[in-house]
Design a protein around this motif. Structure first.
Motif, PDB file in Angstrom:
ATOM      1  N   SER A 278     -11.711  -1.506 -17.574  1.00  0.00           N
ATOM      2  CA  SER A 278     -12.098  -0.572 -16.702  1.00  0.00           C
ATOM      3  C   SER A 278     -12.717  -0.968 -15.170  1.00  0.00           C
ATOM      4  CB  SER A 278     -13.051   0.657 -17.297  1.00  0.00           C
ATOM      5  OG  SER A 278     -13.485   1.759 -16.436  1.00  0.00           O
ATOM      6  N   ARG A 279     -13.757  -1.811 -15.748  1.00  0.00           N
ATOM      7  CA  ARG A 279     -14.605  -2.494 -14.564  1.00  0.00           C
ATOM      8  C   ARG A 279     -13.771  -3.150 -13.844  1.00  0.00           C
ATOM      9  NH1 ARG A 279     -16.282  -3.200 -10.912  1.00  0.00           N
ATOM     10  NH2 ARG A 279     -18.373  -4.290 -10.099  1.00  0.00           N
ATOM     11  N   PHE A 280     -12.745  -4.195 -14.179  1.00  0.00           N
ATOM     12  CA  PHE A 280     -11.862  -4.908 -13.674  1.00  0.00           C
ATOM     13  C   PHE A 280     -10.951  -3.916 -12.633  1.00  0.00           C
ATOM     14  CE2 PHE A 280      -7.610  -6.514 -13.339  1.00  0.00           C
ATOM     15  CZ  PHE A 280      -7.526  -7.496 -12.414  1.00  0.00           C
ATOM     16  N   MET A 281     -10.430  -2.954 -13.102  1.00  0.00           N
ATOM     17  CA  MET A 281      -9.776  -1.771 -12.482  1.00  0.00           C
ATOM     18  C   MET A 281     -10.524  -1.439 -11.314  1.00  0.00           C
ATOM     19  SD  MET A 281      -6.529  -2.149 -13.816  1.00  0.00           S
ATOM     20  CE  MET A 281      -5.931  -3.099 -15.081  1.00  0.00           C
ATOM     21  N   GLN A 282     -11.759  -1.028 -11.447  1.00  0.00           N
ATOM     22  CA  GLN A 282     -12.663  -0.352 -10.373  1.00  0.00           C
ATOM     23  C   GLN A 282     -12.670  -1.413  -9.365  1.00  0.00           C
ATOM     24  OE1 GLN A 282     -16.145   1.269 -11.957  1.00  0.00           O
ATOM     25  NE2 GLN A 282     -15.315   1.920 -13.633  1.00  0.00           N
ATOM     26  N   GLU A 283     -12.988  -2.667  -9.551  1.00  0.00           N
ATOM     27  CA  GLU A 283     -12.990  -3.535  -8.610  1.00  0.00           C
ATOM     28  C   GLU A 283     -11.636  -3.952  -7.627  1.00  0.00           C
ATOM     29  OE1 GLU A 283     -15.490  -6.256  -6.373  1.00  0.00           O
ATOM     30  OE2 GLU A 283     -15.874  -5.100  -8.096  1.00  0.00           O
ATOM     31  N   LEU A 284     -10.497  -3.852  -8.517  1.00  0.00           N
ATOM     32  CA  LEU A 284      -9.356  -4.001  -8.013  1.00  0.00           C
ATOM     33  C   LEU A 284      -9.109  -2.838  -6.820  1.00  0.00           C
ATOM     34  CD1 LEU A 284      -6.830  -5.791  -7.535  1.00  0.00           C
ATOM     35  CD2 LEU A 284      -5.808  -4.401  -9.577  1.00  0.00           C
ATOM     36  N   ALA A 285      -9.440  -1.730  -7.497  1.00  0.00           N
ATOM     37  CA  ALA A 285      -9.156  -0.280  -6.283  1.00  0.00           C
ATOM     38  C   ALA A 285     -10.346  -0.591  -5.381  1.00  0.00           C
ATOM     39  CB  ALA A 285      -9.443   0.634  -7.089  1.00  0.00           C
ATOM     40  N   ASP A 286     -11.309  -0.822  -5.508  1.00  0.00           N
ATOM     41  CA  ASP A 286     -12.432  -0.916  -4.458  1.00  0.00           C
ATOM     42  C   ASP A 286     -12.058  -1.930  -3.226  1.00  0.00           C
ATOM     43  OD1 ASP A 286     -14.942  -0.037  -3.345  1.00  0.00           O
ATOM     44  OD2 ASP A 286     -15.867  -1.891  -4.037  1.00  0.00           O
ATOM     45  N   ARG A 287     -11.291  -3.147  -3.638  1.00  0.00           N
ATOM     46  CA  ARG A 287     -11.052  -4.009  -2.650  1.00  0.00           C
ATOM     47  C   ARG A 287      -9.776  -3.522  -1.663  1.00  0.00           C
ATOM     48  NH1 ARG A 287     -12.800  -9.288  -3.283  1.00  0.00           N
ATOM     49  NH2 ARG A 287     -14.378  -9.390  -4.881  1.00  0.00           N
ATOM     50  N   MET A 288      -9.177  -2.279  -2.338  1.00  0.00           N
ATOM     51  CA  MET A 288      -8.244  -1.859  -1.374  1.00  0.00           C
ATOM     52  C   MET A 288      -8.533  -0.652  -0.618  1.00  0.00           C
ATOM     53  SD  MET A 288      -5.525  -3.574  -2.253  1.00  0.00           S
ATOM     54  CE  MET A 288      -6.386  -4.825  -2.916  1.00  0.00           C
ATOM     55  N   ALA A 289     -10.139  -0.528  -0.513  1.00  0.00           N
ATOM     56  CA  ALA A 289     -10.629   0.734   0.177  1.00  0.00           C
ATOM     57  C   ALA A 289     -10.098   0.573   1.695  1.00  0.00           C
ATOM     58  CB  ALA A 289     -12.096   0.610   0.195  1.00  0.00           C
ATOM     59  N   ALA A 290      -9.732  -0.512   2.467  1.00  0.00           N
ATOM     60  CA  ALA A 290      -9.454  -0.068   3.857  1.00  0.00           C
ATOM     61  C   ALA A 290      -8.001  -0.604   4.053  1.00  0.00           C
ATOM     62  CB  ALA A 290     -10.176  -1.332   4.458  1.00  0.00           C
ATOM     63  N   GLU A 291      -7.316  -0.552   2.956  1.00  0.00           N
ATOM     64  CA  GLU A 291      -5.901  -1.066   3.339  1.00  0.00           C
ATOM     65  C   GLU A 291      -4.755   0.201   2.684  1.00  0.00           C
ATOM     66  OE1 GLU A 291      -4.266  -4.671   1.872  1.00  0.00           O
ATOM     67  OE2 GLU A 291      -6.193  -5.437   1.364  1.00  0.00           O
ATOM     68  N   ALA A 292      -3.951   0.063   3.710  1.00  0.00           N
ATOM     69  CA  ALA A 292      -2.767   1.225   3.356  1.00  0.00           C
ATOM     70  C   ALA A 292      -1.729   0.684   1.863  1.00  0.00           C
ATOM     71  CB  ALA A 292      -1.763   1.206   4.473  1.00  0.00           C
ATOM     72  N   PRO A 293      -1.374   1.939   1.426  1.00  0.00           N
ATOM     73  CA  PRO A 293      -0.608   1.583   0.219  1.00  0.00           C
ATOM     74  C   PRO A 293       0.280   0.189   0.184  1.00  0.00           C
ATOM     75  CG  PRO A 293      -0.613   3.899   0.542  1.00  0.00           C
ATOM     76  CD  PRO A 293      -1.324   3.169   1.687  1.00  0.00           C
ATOM     77  N   ARG A 294       0.206  -0.484  -0.758  1.00  0.00           N
ATOM     78  CA  ARG A 294       1.117  -1.722  -0.923  1.00  0.00           C
ATOM     79  C   ARG A 294       1.260  -2.171  -2.289  1.00  0.00           C
ATOM     80  NH1 ARG A 294      -1.635  -6.363  -1.530  1.00  0.00           N
ATOM     81  NH2 ARG A 294      -3.972  -6.482  -0.747  1.00  0.00           N
TER      82      ARG A 294
END
Length: 329
Positions: free
Chosen positions: A247-263
């Motif tokens: 869960s912590r890894f998935m949160q970090e992965l999602a957080d790194r997409m904060a400024a990006e468009a879907p890809r």
């Protein structure tokens, strides 16, 4: 909110009712229901490594039994109390009163503090107290002898026929080992353990949890470009079977997409997310190390070493399977 922001919220609020969680949640829920019905007090001890899901259990139990109001008066049938560190005979009752949201006097004797605590518990109708991080009681620096702490909890349970839950890491066992009266009154230890890679059912459950997170990424426009099996194996190498680490890894992965468009998220994105996560698997078999790794290249022994690392770090013995505690299927 942007799709990336919605994704992060979805991941952060995701709680998975996976098998190891439900195995403990249902009987503990029944214990609470029995206490609220006025049955005899019980003492439950729930132990497991950090990030195994103990806090999720506590949160789920509290949600099941919201604070009601009867004739306009507040009721707190189930109270969660973080155990203070360092713990003392004064800080323990103070922590209970503080958890009730009541002001705590600075100059007060332990006896007077205990009397106030019991009165407040009576006024709000508390029947169950959940002590989080109870293993703080046996850490270096605790100012109350272990046996005296156990006596304090035994007296608390007897005072108002209270049911007590203790949540902590495996060293919490010391509290019960040092006081036979508390130990013999308590139910058998409930161990919340990581998923074991040697057991097909465990790996199936772990895979379902990883897939649930991956589906949230895909639903928000950020599919992960690894096969479901490859992603599961890499997450297992990272976590040694601890869903909280996944869960912590998935949160970090999602957080790194904060400024990006879907890809589509790549193996490199997963590698970058590792920088914000503390791995609990074996350092000999790091996760997301080789972008050319496929599921068939992950040896069962590597997965098992990740599991063993978590168990050893928490002074737990690996379960024996087919009389071979470290055998790999």
């Amino acid at each position: 909110m942007t799709p990336a922001q919605k994704l992060l919220v979805a991941i952060e609020t995701c709680e998975l009712p996976h098998p190891h969680f439900m195995e403990h949640f249902q009987p503990l829920k029944q214990r609470v229901e029995n206490a609220l019905a006025g049955r005899a007090s019980r003492i439950e001890r729930i132990m497991g490594p950090s990030r195994v899901g103990k806090s999720m259990l506590v949160n789920a139990l509290v949600r099941e039994f919201d604070e009601p109001k009867i004739d306009g008066r507040r009721r707190v049938p189930v109270l969660v109390v973080p155990v203070p560190t360092p713990a003392t005979t004064l800080e323990l009752p103070k922590s209970v009163v503080a958890a009730l949201g009541m002001p705590v006097q600075r100059s007060i004797t332990p006896g007077a503090m205990r009397t106030r605590m019991l009165e407040q518990l009576r006024l709000v109708g508390t029947r169950v107290i959940i002590f989080e991080e109870a293993s703080h009681l046996v850490e270096e620096g605790s100012r109350v002898p272990v046996r005296a702490a156990a006596d304090w909890f035994k007296a608390l349970a007897d005072s108002h026929n209270l049911t007590l839950f203790f949540f902590g890491v495996p060293r919490l066992k010391i509290l019960f080992d040092n006081n036979e009266q508390l130990r013999l009154r308590a139910s058998a230890t409930r161990l919340l353990l990581p998923y074991d890679s040697r057991i097909a059912g465990d790996m199936g459950a772990f895979h379902s949890c990883v897939a649930a997170f991956a589906n949230l990424f895909a639903d928000h426009g950020f599919p992960i470009a690894l096969s479901p099996t490859a992603l599961t194996y890499q997450c297992y190498l990272l976590s040694g079977g601890l869903i909280g680490i996944v869960s912590r890894f998935m949160q970090e992965l999602a957080d790194r997409m904060a400024a990006e468009a879907p890809r589509t998220l790549t193996f490199a994105d997963c590698q970058a997310a590792l920088k914000g996560v503390t791995a609990t698997g074996s350092p000999n078999f790091p996760a997301f190390e080789n972008p050319n790794t496929v599921e068939n290249a992950i040896a069962p022994a590597a997965l098992h070493q990740a599991f063993l690392q978590v168990m050893r770090d928490n002074d737990l013995a690996a379960p024996i399977i087919n009389n071979q505690p470290e055998a790999v299927q």
